[in-house]
Write a protein that holds these residues in place. Structure first.
Motif, PDB file in Angstrom:
ATOM      1  N   LYS A   1       0.757  -1.185  -0.034  1.00 23.30           N
ATOM      2  CA  LYS A   1       0.064  -0.042   0.057  1.00 23.30           C
ATOM      3  C   LYS A   1       0.921   1.237  -0.092  1.00 23.30           C
ATOM      4  O   LYS A   1       1.763   1.173   0.555  1.00 23.30           O
ATOM      5  CB  LYS A   1      -0.733  -0.156   1.375  1.00 23.30           C
ATOM      6  CG  LYS A   1      -2.026   0.830   1.220  1.00 23.30           C
ATOM      7  CD  LYS A   1      -2.744   0.550   2.401  1.00 23.30           C
ATOM      8  CE  LYS A   1      -4.325   0.379   2.104  1.00 23.30           C
ATOM      9  NZ  LYS A   1      -5.200   0.265   3.139  1.00 23.30           N
ATOM     10  N   ALA A   2       0.484   2.333  -0.583  1.00 18.20           N
ATOM     11  CA  ALA A   2       1.189   3.434  -0.629  1.00 18.20           C
ATOM     12  C   ALA A   2       0.371   4.803  -0.685  1.00 18.20           C
ATOM     13  O   ALA A   2      -0.762   4.603  -1.354  1.00 18.20           O
ATOM     14  CB  ALA A   2       2.285   3.514  -1.972  1.00 18.20           C
ATOM     15  N   VAL A   3       1.042   5.911  -0.521  1.00 15.38           N
ATOM     16  CA  VAL A   3       0.239   7.146  -0.571  1.00 15.38           C
ATOM     17  C   VAL A   3       0.802   7.573  -2.062  1.00 15.38           C
ATOM     18  O   VAL A   3       1.953   7.618  -2.175  1.00 15.38           O
ATOM     19  CB  VAL A   3       0.643   8.073   0.511  1.00 15.38           C
ATOM     20  CG1 VAL A   3       0.194   9.594   0.148  1.00 15.38           C
ATOM     21  CG2 VAL A   3       0.110   7.616   1.648  1.00 15.38           C
ATOM     22  N   LEU A   4       0.078   7.930  -2.962  1.00 17.25           N
ATOM     23  CA  LEU A   4       0.318   8.477  -4.034  1.00 17.25           C
ATOM     24  C   LEU A   4       0.052  10.044  -4.271  1.00 17.25           C
ATOM     25  O   LEU A   4      -0.964  10.529  -3.873  1.00 17.25           O
ATOM     26  CB  LEU A   4      -0.544   8.044  -5.140  1.00 17.25           C
ATOM     27  CG  LEU A   4      -0.789   6.390  -5.359  1.00 17.25           C
ATOM     28  CD1 LEU A   4      -1.901   5.965  -6.407  1.00 17.25           C
ATOM     29  CD2 LEU A   4       0.419   5.661  -5.651  1.00 17.25           C
ATOM     30  N   LEU A   5       1.237  10.722  -4.640  1.00 16.61           N
ATOM     31  CA  LEU A   5       0.947  12.336  -4.726  1.00 16.61           C
ATOM     32  C   LEU A   5       1.214  12.404  -6.156  1.00 16.61           C
ATOM     33  O   LEU A   5       2.430  12.162  -6.844  1.00 16.61           O
ATOM     34  CB  LEU A   5       2.448  12.724  -3.940  1.00 16.61           C
ATOM     35  CG  LEU A   5       2.144  14.392  -3.703  1.00 16.61           C
ATOM     36  CD1 LEU A   5       3.341  14.861  -2.966  1.00 16.61           C
ATOM     37  CD2 LEU A   5       2.490  14.949  -5.266  1.00 16.61           C
ATOM     38  N   GLY A   6       0.320  12.936  -7.036  1.00 14.78           N
ATOM     39  CA  GLY A   6       0.466  13.052  -8.349  1.00 14.78           C
ATOM     40  C   GLY A   6       0.020  14.520  -8.821  1.00 14.78           C
ATOM     41  O   GLY A   6      -0.717  15.362  -8.120  1.00 14.78           O
TER      42      GLY A   6
END
Length: 195
Positions: A86-91
């Motif tokens: 699981k990851a936090v996605l910063l786009g």
């Protein structure tokens, strides 16, 4: 130190356009993550930067993101390759649209989304995010090409408020807070399970 599948992880997703690649991210972004004990994965999408392959669809819409070999598939392959659950996605810009689409397609792999001056054409397609338990942030750094009203339209579509940020550093702080909150919640859940 090696990272485990549960190491807090942040994935940085770049924009689509001239000069787009993982080189857009500032050294301070990586330093802030390291000091917080966070692993960072910052790919260049196929066909951009130093990566090979064909460029993916530039359309910030579900069909473009989900094409064979598309952006959603690329993010999945990256998480699998690095053993990330699981990851936090910063786009940023187009990368923000990739992050939102990834949350729609693979919500169990997402610890949070930071949509920074993002692009996504089909706002109605985002409505399911309102019902999901994925932490979301719409970060805006108002500019000529990203007016405040555009940020507010995106935020309204996913049922959140706009967080005004001062550049990349501000968006990264939001992502690191998400990761810290998720880590605290996991520790509380673990300690409850031991009683």
């Amino acid at each position: 130190a090696g990272a485990s599948p549960t190491t807090p992880t942040q994935v940085l997703l770049h924009y689509y356009g001239e000069g787009a690649s993982n080189a857009m991210w500032e050294a301070a972004t990586f330093a802030a993550a390291r000091s917080a004990g966070v692993r960072v994965i910052a790919p260049s999408f196929p066909g951009w930067g130093q990566s090979g392959g064909s460029r993916q669809s530039a359309k910030a819409e579900p069909k473009g993101f989900n094409s064979k070999g598309g952006a959603v598939e690329t993010v999945t392959h990256l998480l699998d390759y690095f053993g990330v659950r699981k990851a936090v996605l910063l786009g940023f810009d187009w990368g923000g649209g990739v992050a939102l689409q990834y949350a729609l397609e693979k919500p169990n792999r997402v610890g949070g989304i930071v949509f920074w001056n993002g692009s996504y054409r089909e706002l109605d397609a985002l409505k399911p995010l309102c019902r999901m338990r994925v932490p979301l942030a719409c970060c805006a750094e108002p500019s000529e090409w990203f007016p405040k009203r555009k940020a507010e339209a995106f935020a309204q579509a996913i049922g959140i408020k706009v967080t005004n940020v001062d550049g990349e550093g501000g968006a990264v702080k939001v992502a690191l807070r998400m990761l810290a909150s998720d880590s605290q919640a996991k520790r509380k859940g673990t300690s409850r399970g031991k009683r």
